[in-house]
Design an enzyme around this catalytic site. Structure first.
Site, PDB file in Angstrom:
ATOM      1  N   LYS A   9       0.850  -1.200   0.000  1.00 58.68           N
ATOM      2  CA  LYS A   9       0.000   0.000   0.000  1.00 58.68           C
ATOM      3  C   LYS A   9       0.879   1.241   0.000  1.00 58.68           C
ATOM      4  O   LYS A   9       1.715   1.424   0.893  1.00 58.68           O
ATOM      5  CB  LYS A   9      -0.923   0.021   1.228  1.00 58.68           C
ATOM      6  N   LYS A  52     -11.625  27.311 -20.425  1.00 58.36           N
ATOM      7  CA  LYS A  52     -12.298  27.292 -21.733  1.00 58.36           C
ATOM      8  C   LYS A  52     -11.484  27.945 -22.852  1.00 58.36           C
ATOM      9  O   LYS A  52     -11.626  27.570 -24.005  1.00 58.36           O
ATOM     10  CB  LYS A  52     -13.655  27.995 -21.634  1.00 58.36           C
ATOM     11  N   ASP A  76     -22.039  25.117 -26.154  1.00 56.92           N
ATOM     12  CA  ASP A  76     -22.919  26.125 -25.536  1.00 56.92           C
ATOM     13  C   ASP A  76     -23.768  26.809 -26.609  1.00 56.92           C
ATOM     14  O   ASP A  76     -24.969  26.977 -26.452  1.00 56.92           O
ATOM     15  CB  ASP A  76     -22.092  27.203 -24.818  1.00 56.92           C
ATOM     16  N   ALA A 121     -20.798  33.601 -22.606  1.00 52.50           N
ATOM     17  CA  ALA A 121     -22.112  33.193 -23.121  1.00 52.50           C
ATOM     18  C   ALA A 121     -22.568  34.154 -24.219  1.00 52.50           C
ATOM     19  O   ALA A 121     -23.169  33.738 -25.210  1.00 52.50           O
ATOM     20  CB  ALA A 121     -23.125  33.150 -21.979  1.00 52.50           C
ATOM     21  N   GLY A 174     -32.774  29.220 -19.466  1.00 49.93           N
ATOM     22  CA  GLY A 174     -31.337  28.927 -19.481  1.00 49.93           C
ATOM     23  C   GLY A 174     -31.070  27.443 -19.235  1.00 49.93           C
ATOM     24  O   GLY A 174     -30.075  26.897 -19.725  1.00 49.93           O
ATOM     25  N   GLN A 179     -22.689  17.269 -26.159  1.00 48.98           N
ATOM     26  CA  GLN A 179     -21.417  16.703 -25.682  1.00 48.98           C
ATOM     27  C   GLN A 179     -21.481  15.178 -25.711  1.00 48.98           C
ATOM     28  O   GLN A 179     -20.534  14.504 -26.113  1.00 48.98           O
ATOM     29  CB  GLN A 179     -21.123  17.175 -24.247  1.00 48.98           C
TER      30      GLN A 179
HETATM   31  P1  NAP Z   1     -18.786  36.407 -18.207  1.00 54.56           P
HETATM   32  O1  NAP Z   1     -17.943  35.953 -19.325  1.00 54.56           O
HETATM   33  O2  NAP Z   1     -18.170  36.813 -16.934  1.00 54.56           O
HETATM   34  O3  NAP Z   1     -19.671  37.668 -18.740  1.00 54.56           O
HETATM   35  C1  NAP Z   1     -20.532  38.351 -17.878  1.00 54.56           C
HETATM   36  C2  NAP Z   1     -21.341  39.374 -18.664  1.00 54.56           C
HETATM   37  O4  NAP Z   1     -22.294  39.946 -17.765  1.00 54.56           O
HETATM   38  C3  NAP Z   1     -20.492  40.510 -19.214  1.00 54.56           C
HETATM   39  O5  NAP Z   1     -21.046  40.935 -20.432  1.00 54.56           O
HETATM   40  C4  NAP Z   1     -20.650  41.572 -18.126  1.00 54.56           C
HETATM   41  O6  NAP Z   1     -20.495  42.890 -18.619  1.00 54.56           O
HETATM   42  C5  NAP Z   1     -22.095  41.375 -17.732  1.00 54.56           C
HETATM   43  N1  NAP Z   1     -22.381  41.846 -16.384  1.00 54.56           N
HETATM   44  C6  NAP Z   1     -21.913  41.329 -15.228  1.00 54.56           C
HETATM   45  N2  NAP Z   1     -22.403  42.037 -14.186  1.00 54.56           N
HETATM   46  C7  NAP Z   1     -23.181  43.011 -14.702  1.00 54.56           C
HETATM   47  C8  NAP Z   1     -23.952  44.063 -14.135  1.00 54.56           C
HETATM   48  N3  NAP Z   1     -24.019  44.229 -12.815  1.00 54.56           N
HETATM   49  N4  NAP Z   1     -24.623  44.868 -14.950  1.00 54.56           N
HETATM   50  C9  NAP Z   1     -24.574  44.700 -16.286  1.00 54.56           C
HETATM   51  N5  NAP Z   1     -23.857  43.743 -16.896  1.00 54.56           N
HETATM   52  C10 NAP Z   1     -23.168  42.905 -16.105  1.00 54.56           C
HETATM   53  O7  NAP Z   1     -19.877  35.311 -17.824  1.00 54.56           O
HETATM   54  P2  NAP Z   1     -20.563  34.207 -18.779  1.00 54.56           P
HETATM   55  O8  NAP Z   1     -19.801  32.936 -18.693  1.00 54.56           O
HETATM   56  O9  NAP Z   1     -20.822  34.794 -20.106  1.00 54.56           O
HETATM   57  O10 NAP Z   1     -21.934  33.955 -17.985  1.00 54.56           O
HETATM   58  C11 NAP Z   1     -22.936  34.952 -17.977  1.00 54.56           C
HETATM   59  C12 NAP Z   1     -24.246  34.344 -17.483  1.00 54.56           C
HETATM   60  O11 NAP Z   1     -24.651  33.300 -18.364  1.00 54.56           O
HETATM   61  C13 NAP Z   1     -24.147  33.731 -16.095  1.00 54.56           C
HETATM   62  O12 NAP Z   1     -25.340  33.958 -15.414  1.00 54.56           O
HETATM   63  C14 NAP Z   1     -23.993  32.239 -16.396  1.00 54.56           C
HETATM   64  O13 NAP Z   1     -24.485  31.431 -15.334  1.00 54.56           O
HETATM   65  C15 NAP Z   1     -24.855  32.106 -17.622  1.00 54.56           C
HETATM   66  N6  NAP Z   1     -24.482  30.938 -18.444  1.00 54.56           N
HETATM   67  C16 NAP Z   1     -25.433  30.016 -18.678  1.00 54.56           C
HETATM   68  C17 NAP Z   1     -25.147  28.896 -19.440  1.00 54.56           C
HETATM   69  C18 NAP Z   1     -26.224  27.883 -19.672  1.00 54.56           C
HETATM   70  O14 NAP Z   1     -25.907  26.756 -20.087  1.00 54.56           O
HETATM   71  N7  NAP Z   1     -27.472  28.229 -19.445  1.00 54.56           N
HETATM   72  C19 NAP Z   1     -23.864  28.742 -19.992  1.00 54.56           C
HETATM   73  C20 NAP Z   1     -22.897  29.725 -19.766  1.00 54.56           C
HETATM   74  C21 NAP Z   1     -23.222  30.835 -18.975  1.00 54.56           C
HETATM   75  P3  NAP Z   1     -19.044  43.600 -18.664  1.00 54.56           P
HETATM   76  O15 NAP Z   1     -18.427  43.161 -19.969  1.00 54.56           O
HETATM   77  O16 NAP Z   1     -19.355  45.040 -18.643  1.00 54.56           O
HETATM   78  O17 NAP Z   1     -18.283  43.141 -17.474  1.00 54.56           O
END
Ligand code: NAP
Length: 531
Positions: free
Chosen positions: A170, A315, A352, A391, A498, A509
């Site tokens: 072990k 990613k 996605d 996203a 979503g 996938q």
């Molecule tokens: P991310 O790359 O961090 O992008 C976040 C986005 O939200 C940016 O455009 C950001 O704007 C904006 N944002 C954040 N806080 C804000 C606020 N207070 N007011 C206005 N705009 C704001 O995140 P992401 O991976 O794209 O994910 C974004 C959302 O999509 C999350 O809720 C995530 O859970 C969801 N999502 C869902 C799936 C699904 O399968 N359903 C897959 C992926 C993501 P700035 O550019 O100005 O910072």
């Protein structure tokens, strides 16, 4: 260290046919009284363990003859008796000769195994020479709580353990990186004696989950979360029910999700249930990865890793390790799905955008009664994407590819402009988009995190604007029914959740991994049950 390119044939031949029986599942009993341990034994049997480890060092009071007799004789499962001393990470700090006396007594009382530390193994094994009952075996163990040494050093350690007269070797080391497990896998595959190889810690989880693939004699699974006997030990129940431990064989293909953190991912639940439902010889595990390149270089065999999902923060970085990238994924600049081809090369996708766009297309199809043969219902539509993050890019590229006219609105206008330029669209600020309604019947996709838990009272667009949209999609899935979607429904728009994007990207996938259609109902049922 080099890559772990162990082919199935390598594993089978190198063990010389020794790996005839499957890996045993042993549950450590950590009760502080004999009565507690008796209860735990019953639970271990119910859970499905094969062996219980009686950790004598956990008992607050210990009367060797009486307690061992009760524990060994009343155990519904074969017993492994251990009394781990302080100097090897255990709780026993008493007299060494009494400790070894207790282990000898356990042997005479019918324990199936005792575990003795390498430092004192010669002395202990000499003392029982010629007295070992039939079917009784000595496990000689070595624990390293700091790191996982080089392959050469581990090889030397195995040789020392074997030379002590061990029936079972072990080795438990500590993972500083997930690739440390490869050295332990190699040792197990090539060992000439039954071997238990464990890499402790969160980064060592696969050393436990995949132990049957590499021919381990036994692995440990805890009864409950508060009763682990070593860092990173999974629950016996999870080994059996979540990771299909009993179905894993040397030729099982290994899939998983790479991320950091990754432990929260529900993907293993979905994929393992799906693999089992169609009898696929595959397992899907959590892979806590720090360095993506090192990971793919180390686990380069066709069956390990056969494919993986990819989540934050890998990613984008993972793109650089791929041999081939789906053109849209390349444009998006992010991948979430990696498949190893039979020639060993890695191909990446972004499922996605496929998940989100197909959900939106189906929603629009319902609205228009569209005929799929005619083409995408998104063609020619004005498609407003809120957000320009990961996203947002998926939705913008996906919609543009389907012929939609894309508008990107983002808090940071620069990011909106950058994305809009790439997809041939228009950029707006979030304030501007509130006054933007050049036509009715537009499609809205929120990809900002505005409205996500815990701030569920927020919404990215005022309700009065929503009447200009025929459909509203929200990428947020916690909660499922966001304020934006509630208000869109009240404004008579079709809504798309979503969760639909999430589940459909999983279908995609699965198809990429297996070439088969995903068991969609099973995925949906499990997602609902474990939401
Ligand atoms: P991310 O790359 O961090 O992008 C976040 C986005 O939200 C940016 O455009 C950001 O704007 C904006 N944002 C954040 N806080 C804000 C606020 N207070 N007011 C206005 N705009 C704001 O995140 P992401 O991976 O794209 O994910 C974004 C959302 O999509 C999350 O809720 C995530 O859970 C969801 N999502 C869902 C799936 C699904 O399968 N359903 C897959 C992926 C993501 P700035 O550019 O100005 O910072």
């Amino acid at each position: 260290m080099g890559s772990l390119s162990l082919a199935v044939s390598d594993i089978q031949t190198s063990t010389g046919g020794m790996r005839s029986s499957p890996t045993l599942l042993c549950t450590p009993l950590m009760g502080t009284t004999v009565d507690q341990m008796l209860i735990e034994m019953g639970k271990a049997k119910e859970v499905g363990a094969d062996v219980v480890e009686i950790r004598l060092d956990c008992l607050r009071k210990f009367s060797p003859q009486q307690d061992l007799e009760i524990l060994i004789k009343r155990s519904p499962l074969p017993t492994l008796v251990t009394c781990r001393p302080f100097w090897e990470g255990g709780q026993y700090d008493g007299d060494e000769s009494k400790r070894q006396d207790a282990l000898r007594l356990a042997m005479h009382l019918g324990a199936s195994y005792v575990d003795i530390e390498l430092e004192v193994a010669y002395e202990f094994i000499n003392s029982i020479h010629g007295k070992k009952p039939e079917n009784f075996r000595v496990i000689v163990s070595s624990h390293n709580f700091h790191n996982t040494p080089s392959s050469e050093a581990i090889g030397n350690l195995v040789a020392r353990i074997q030379a002590s007269g061990a029936d079972i070797v072990k080795i438990a080391t500590t993972a500083l990186d997930i690739t440390d497990c490869a050295r332990i896998f190699q040792i197990m595959v090539h060992s000439q004696v039954p071997t238990i190889g464990i890499v402790m810690g969160e980064r060592g989880l696969i050393s436990r989950l995949l132990s049957p693939k590499f021919g381990a004699y036994l692995t440990y699974g805890a009864l409950e979360a508060g009763a682990i006997s070593a860092p990173g030990q999974p629950l016996a129940k999870d080994l059996l029910d979540l990771y299909n431990f009993r179905l894993i064989r040397p030729d099982t293909k290994v899939y998983g999700i790479i991320g950091k953190p990754v432990g929260h991912s529900k993907s293993p639940l979905l994929f393992n249930a799906a693999f089992k439902s169609v009898g696929l010889n595959a397992v899907y595990v959590h892979l806590l990865v720090d360095d993506v390149e090192k990971f793919f270089k180390t686990y380069s065999a066709v069956d390990f890793v056969a494919g993986c999902s990819c989540t934050i923060p890998h990613k984008e970085v993972a793109l650089h390790c791929m041999d081939k990238i789906d053109p849209i994924a390349k444009k998006i600049g992010a991948i979430n799905n990696i498949v190893r081809r039979p020639d060993g090369t890695l191909t990446a996708f972004n499922t996605d955008y496929i998940g989100a766009i197909s959900a939106i297309e189906d929603g629009l199809g319902v609205l228009n009664g569209a005929n799929p043969a005619v083409g995408s219902p998104l063609a020619g539509k004005l498609f407003v994407v809120l957000g320009a993050g990961g996203a947002g890019k998926s939705l913008a590229y996906g919609a543009a590819q389907k012929g939609a006219r894309v508008v990107v609105a983002n808090r940071t206008l620069e990011r909106a402009k950058e994305l809009a330029d790439k997809v041939g669209g228009q950029a707006l600020t979030l304030e501007e988009v509130a006054d933007f309604h050049p036509e009715d019947g537009m499609v809205l996709a929120n990809t900002t995190s505005v409205g996500m838990k815990p701030k569920i009272d927020l919404t990215p667009l005022p309700k009065q604007v929503l009447k200009h949209y025929c459909m509203v999609f929200d990428a947020i899935y916690t909660p499922k029914d966001t304020r934006l979607l509630r208000e869109a429904r009240e404004s008579n728009a079709i809504i798309v959740y979503g969760t639909e994007m999430l589940i459909r990207q999983g279908f995609e996938q699965y198809k990429n991994f297996t070439g088969l259609k995903a068991p969609e109902e099973l995925f949906r049922t499990l997602m609902e049950k474990h939401a």
